[in-house]
Scaffold this motif. Structure first.
Motif, mmCIF file in Angstrom:
data_model
loop_
_atom_site.group_PDB
_atom_site.id
_atom_site.type_symbol
_atom_site.label_atom_id
_atom_site.label_comp_id
_atom_site.label_asym_id
_atom_site.label_seq_id
_atom_site.Cartn_x
_atom_site.Cartn_y
_atom_site.Cartn_z
ATOM 1 N N SER A 112 -3.246 -10.583 -2.003
ATOM 2 C CA SER A 112 -3.416 -9.314 -1.148
ATOM 3 C C SER A 112 -4.430 -9.224 -0.605
ATOM 4 C CB SER A 112 -3.750 -8.473 -2.447
ATOM 5 O OG SER A 112 -3.034 -7.257 -2.270
ATOM 6 N N TYR A 113 -3.892 -8.331 0.542
ATOM 7 C CA TYR A 113 -4.585 -7.808 1.251
ATOM 8 C C TYR A 113 -4.514 -6.134 1.353
ATOM 9 C CZ TYR A 113 -3.882 -11.656 2.809
ATOM 10 O OH TYR A 113 -3.014 -14.069 2.814
ATOM 11 N N GLU A 114 -5.641 -6.169 2.531
ATOM 12 C CA GLU A 114 -6.185 -4.197 2.590
ATOM 13 C C GLU A 114 -6.949 -4.508 4.057
ATOM 14 O OE1 GLU A 114 -9.317 -3.681 0.155
ATOM 15 O OE2 GLU A 114 -8.520 -3.875 -1.959
ATOM 16 N N ALA A 115 -5.979 -3.408 5.115
ATOM 17 C CA ALA A 115 -5.676 -3.030 6.119
ATOM 18 C C ALA A 115 -6.771 -2.423 6.737
ATOM 19 C CB ALA A 115 -4.616 -2.798 6.514
ATOM 20 N N ASP A 116 -7.946 -3.481 7.339
ATOM 21 C CA ASP A 116 -9.101 -2.024 8.477
ATOM 22 C C ASP A 116 -8.584 -1.128 8.434
ATOM 23 O OD1 ASP A 116 -11.060 -0.903 10.052
ATOM 24 O OD2 ASP A 116 -12.402 -2.521 8.964
ATOM 25 N N PRO A 117 -9.094 0.536 7.790
ATOM 26 C CA PRO A 117 -9.150 1.507 8.209
ATOM 27 C C PRO A 117 -9.176 2.209 9.885
ATOM 28 C CG PRO A 117 -10.651 1.676 6.488
ATOM 29 C CD PRO A 117 -10.642 0.158 6.572
ATOM 30 N N ARG A 118 -10.106 1.568 10.365
ATOM 31 C CA ARG A 118 -10.478 2.303 11.604
ATOM 32 C C ARG A 118 -9.046 1.840 12.498
ATOM 33 N NH1 ARG A 118 -16.623 -0.418 10.913
ATOM 34 N NH2 ARG A 118 -14.834 -2.356 10.124
ATOM 35 N N ASP A 119 -9.062 0.430 11.726
ATOM 36 C CA ASP A 119 -8.349 0.088 13.029
ATOM 37 C C ASP A 119 -6.819 0.195 12.332
ATOM 38 O OD1 ASP A 119 -9.974 -1.979 13.897
ATOM 39 O OD2 ASP A 119 -9.536 -3.794 12.508
ATOM 40 N N VAL A 120 -6.354 0.924 11.295
ATOM 41 C CA VAL A 120 -5.168 1.094 11.499
ATOM 42 C C VAL A 120 -5.062 2.735 12.118
ATOM 43 C CG1 VAL A 120 -3.864 2.285 9.548
ATOM 44 C CG2 VAL A 120 -4.200 0.434 9.168
ATOM 45 N N ALA A 121 -6.045 3.252 12.176
ATOM 46 C CA ALA A 121 -6.379 4.775 12.808
ATOM 47 C C ALA A 121 -6.148 4.558 14.086
ATOM 48 C CB ALA A 121 -7.300 5.261 12.441
ATOM 49 N N ASP A 122 -6.661 3.236 15.027
ATOM 50 C CA ASP A 122 -6.282 3.075 16.504
ATOM 51 C C ASP A 122 -5.036 2.804 16.718
ATOM 52 O OD1 ASP A 122 -9.136 4.004 17.141
ATOM 53 O OD2 ASP A 122 -9.428 2.126 17.549
ATOM 54 N N ILE A 123 -4.557 1.998 15.829
ATOM 55 C CA ILE A 123 -3.085 1.985 16.279
ATOM 56 C C ILE A 123 -1.930 2.810 16.008
ATOM 57 C CG2 ILE A 123 -1.096 -0.426 15.398
ATOM 58 C CD1 ILE A 123 -3.546 -2.046 14.662
ATOM 59 N N LEU A 124 -2.482 3.615 15.033
ATOM 60 C CA LEU A 124 -1.589 4.174 14.991
ATOM 61 C C LEU A 124 -1.728 5.744 16.254
ATOM 62 C CD1 LEU A 124 -1.512 5.233 10.910
ATOM 63 C CD2 LEU A 124 0.026 4.326 11.947
ATOM 64 N N ARG A 125 -2.670 5.616 15.854
ATOM 65 C CA ARG A 125 -2.461 6.394 17.459
ATOM 66 C C ARG A 125 -2.183 6.526 18.718
ATOM 67 N NH1 ARG A 125 -5.992 6.429 21.719
ATOM 68 N NH2 ARG A 125 -6.293 8.752 23.078
ATOM 69 N N ASN A 126 -2.198 4.792 19.567
ATOM 70 C CA ASN A 126 -1.473 3.719 20.257
ATOM 71 C C ASN A 126 -0.431 3.861 20.086
ATOM 72 O OD1 ASN A 126 -4.069 4.015 21.682
ATOM 73 N ND2 ASN A 126 -5.078 1.668 20.369
ATOM 74 N N VAL A 127 1.119 4.115 19.110
ATOM 75 C CA VAL A 127 1.624 4.051 19.007
ATOM 76 C C VAL A 127 2.292 5.343 19.338
ATOM 77 C CG1 VAL A 127 3.514 4.089 17.177
ATOM 78 C CG2 VAL A 127 2.239 2.029 16.966
ATOM 79 N N ARG A 128 1.753 7.048 18.479
ATOM 80 C CA ARG A 128 1.818 7.824 18.739
ATOM 81 C C ARG A 128 1.968 8.244 20.712
ATOM 82 N NH1 ARG A 128 -1.598 10.418 16.403
ATOM 83 N NH2 ARG A 128 -2.861 10.737 17.940
ATOM 84 N N ARG A 129 1.137 7.476 20.808
ATOM 85 C CA ARG A 129 0.689 8.175 22.606
ATOM 86 C C ARG A 129 1.521 7.463 23.160
ATOM 87 N NH1 ARG A 129 -2.437 5.080 26.113
ATOM 88 N NH2 ARG A 129 -2.915 6.386 28.190
ATOM 89 N N GLY A 130 1.866 5.807 22.977
ATOM 90 C CA GLY A 130 2.677 5.164 23.667
ATOM 91 C C GLY A 130 4.025 6.012 23.449
ATOM 92 N N LYS A 131 4.592 6.821 22.160
ATOM 93 C CA LYS A 131 6.175 6.900 22.386
ATOM 94 C C LYS A 131 6.285 8.531 23.391
ATOM 95 C CE LYS A 131 10.782 7.492 20.690
ATOM 96 N NZ LYS A 131 10.229 7.172 19.285
ATOM 97 N N GLN A 132 4.750 9.150 23.218
ATOM 98 C CA GLN A 132 4.985 10.334 23.627
ATOM 99 C C GLN A 132 5.214 10.057 25.403
ATOM 100 O OE1 GLN A 132 0.979 11.870 22.456
ATOM 101 N NE2 GLN A 132 1.662 12.073 20.681
ATOM 102 N N PHE A 133 4.951 8.716 26.134
ATOM 103 C CA PHE A 133 4.500 8.637 27.187
ATOM 104 C C PHE A 133 5.928 7.848 28.183
ATOM 105 C CE2 PHE A 133 0.552 9.813 27.192
ATOM 106 C CZ PHE A 133 0.216 10.194 28.263
ATOM 107 N N SER A 134 7.020 7.386 26.912
ATOM 108 C CA SER A 134 7.760 6.875 27.348
ATOM 109 C C SER A 134 9.457 6.781 25.744
ATOM 110 C CB SER A 134 7.749 5.072 26.524
ATOM 111 O OG SER A 134 7.552 5.630 25.060
ATOM 112 N N ASP A 135 10.701 6.709 26.163
ATOM 113 C CA ASP A 135 11.606 6.721 25.792
ATOM 114 C C ASP A 135 12.248 5.898 24.543
ATOM 115 O OD1 ASP A 135 12.675 9.628 27.460
ATOM 116 O OD2 ASP A 135 12.943 7.004 29.084
ATOM 117 N N PHE A 136 11.618 5.251 24.322
ATOM 118 C CA PHE A 136 11.216 3.761 23.251
ATOM 119 C C PHE A 136 10.462 3.130 22.758
ATOM 120 C CE2 PHE A 136 13.063 -0.078 21.587
ATOM 121 C CZ PHE A 136 13.583 -0.060 20.760
ATOM 122 N N CYS A 137 10.432 2.838 22.250
ATOM 123 C CA CYS A 137 8.871 2.494 22.040
ATOM 124 C C CYS A 137 8.829 1.487 20.601
ATOM 125 C CB CYS A 137 8.116 3.644 21.045
ATOM 126 S SG CYS A 137 6.037 2.541 21.035
#
Length: 457
Positions: free
Chosen positions: A248-273
């Motif tokens: 069983s695995y538990e994702a590091d919450p700091r890494d999760v937050a960084d990745i989710l923010r970067n996804v949100r930012r990536g989509k804000q600057f693009s049409d498809f992510c």
């Protein structure tokens, strides 16, 4: 009136504001937009100059898409002028390609590749940087490594005729020293890859947990700090009680937050992510994704991703359609053309070989024999996702075979599978996808998933 907010509740903007679409994660591609996605690119040489049987049919599929993605699991440089060295921590093999691979990947149709994986720093920071230089020279967009964590985690962008495409690349399987870091005060950032750290727990039946507790308690140097009846930490490994043995695995919450923010930012600057994850967990023997992965893949789509592409275990895993977006849990291998030479001395040691007697090829064959002899590691798919009205309407799955029965120098190059082999690959994929509620039909040796506009499946 609808209000756009961050996950933390802070206001992004109101409809009618001059910036009211900042928080939108809507897809915005022209009708007919197509994405080709394949798995691991382990390729050591230029391949388009030679008429490899059946390879041209696959190249046509790659070239016909707006965006064609693969996971680049090699370093690209000329060993004769290379100033780096093979690292003591490496991904299990020192994957190396000739510089001609850069323009050849472009010629095949690849225009965007992921870089975060367990081989990103096989040849150190020098190999990482040289690979980036070759890709940049050939106009291939890449993400997942950088001079610090901010650069490694950032989205990179591809301009196409039907829309601007963002891609983010991260890995859960990586050498510890390969992880990128940000600056802290006077300490500079660290070059490396974009990592999602996972804490692994081993699940065992309750009686075995008590046996492990007994072993731990008699070891010298052990000191009771607090008794947790549900887990035992032994030699740095956490064991927990459960009905079924496994991982069983538990994702590091700091890494999760960084990745989710970067996804949100990536989509804000693009049409498809596109978001891509190199994940071996729980191992190449397993047909199912690790227990953290489904919920995290869905969170990524909720944050703005239009496709989640997994790779790493070198075998196919299932496909899920979530909110009308494809989730590929593993696309297996696209290339297994591992003729790159030389290999580091550590790899010779790993397989009890002597570089004064044995060859690089003999070392690599020994490595493959340690866990990659099954033909399933040479069977995979090419996926073609087609979008209409900003919705996934059709997903084509072309089964491929990489020449498992061929000699070492000739195998690893894909061709379209046919007949019973094609059906076997697709039926296996059907089985792996059933738990996700995904229905795959087979027509003329091609797998198909069709969705009605506005439907989630």
């Amino acid at each position: 009136m609808e209000e756009f907010t961050h996950e933390n509740g802070s206001r992004l903007g109101q409809p009618g504001d001059s910036y009211d679409t900042v928080g939108s994660i809507a897809t915005n591609v022209a009708d007919g937009f197509t994405m080709v996605a394949v798995g691991d690119l382990i390729v050591s040489r230029a391949l388009t100059n030679y008429q490899h049987t059946g390879f041209g049919d696959i190249v046509k599929i790659l070239r016909d898409a707006d965006v064609t993605f693969g996971n680049l699991e090699v370093n690209i440089f000329d060993i004769r002028s290379f100033n780096g060295s093979p690292q003591a921590e490496y991904g299990g093999a020192y994957h190396l390609s000739l510089p001609e691979v850069g323009p050849d990947l472009k010629e095949m149709g690849f225009n965007i590749v992921g870089r975060a994986n367990n081989h990103s720093l096989d040849w150190g920071v020098e190999g990482m940087r040289e690979t980036s230089r070759v890709l940049d020279q050939n106009g291939i967009i890449h993400a997942g490594v950088g001079e610090n964590l901010a650069q490694a985690g950032a989205a990179r962008f591809l301009e196409t005729a039907r829309g601007r495409v963002a891609m983010l690349s991260f890995a859960t399987t990586f050498a510890p020293m390969a992880r990128a870091g940000d600056p802290a005060g006077e300490a500079p950032g660290r070059p490396g890859l974009n990592a999602l750290r996972l804490a692994q727990n081993i699940i065992v039946p309750p009686d075995l947990l008590e046996s492990l507790r007994s072993v731990r308690d008699v070891l010298p140097g052990y000191r009771v700090v607090g008794r947790n009846p549900d887990q035992v930490v032994l030699a740095g490994v956490t064991f927990k009680a459960g009905d079924t043995a496994g991982y069983s695995y538990e994702a590091d919450p700091r890494d999760v937050a960084d990745i989710l923010r970067n996804v949100r930012r990536g989509k804000q600057f693009s049409d498809f992510c596109i978001v891509t994850n190199h994940a071996h967990e729980p191992g190449g023997w397993c047909e199912e994704p690790a227990d953290y992965e489904q919920s995290f893949a869905r969170r990524l789509i909720d944050a703005g991703a239009d496709a989640y592409v997994g790779h790493g275990p070198h075998r196919l895993r299932g496909i899920e359609i979530y909110k009308g977006r494809p989730i590929f849990y593993s696309l297996g291998n696209f290339f297994e053309d591992d003729l790159g030479t030389p290999s580091g001395a550590d790899m010779f040691d790993e397989y009890a070989k002597d570089p004064r007697v044995d060859t690089d090829a003999e070392v690599k064959v020994a490595e493959m024999a340690s866990g990659f002899t099954d033909p399933i590691f040479y069977e995979s798919i090419v996926t073609v996702s087609r979008f209409e009205q900003n919705q996934l309407t059709e997903l084509l799955l072309y089964p491929i075979e990489l020449g498992h029965s061929k000699r070492f120098a000739d195998r690893g190059i894909p061709h379209l599978a046919t007949g019973s082999q094609a059906r076997g690959i697709l039926e296996r994929l059907q089985k792996h996808s059933e738990p996700f509620g995904t229905k795959i039909t087979i027509e003329h040796s091609i797998g198909m998933i069709r969705l009605k506009p506005g439907s989630s499946r």
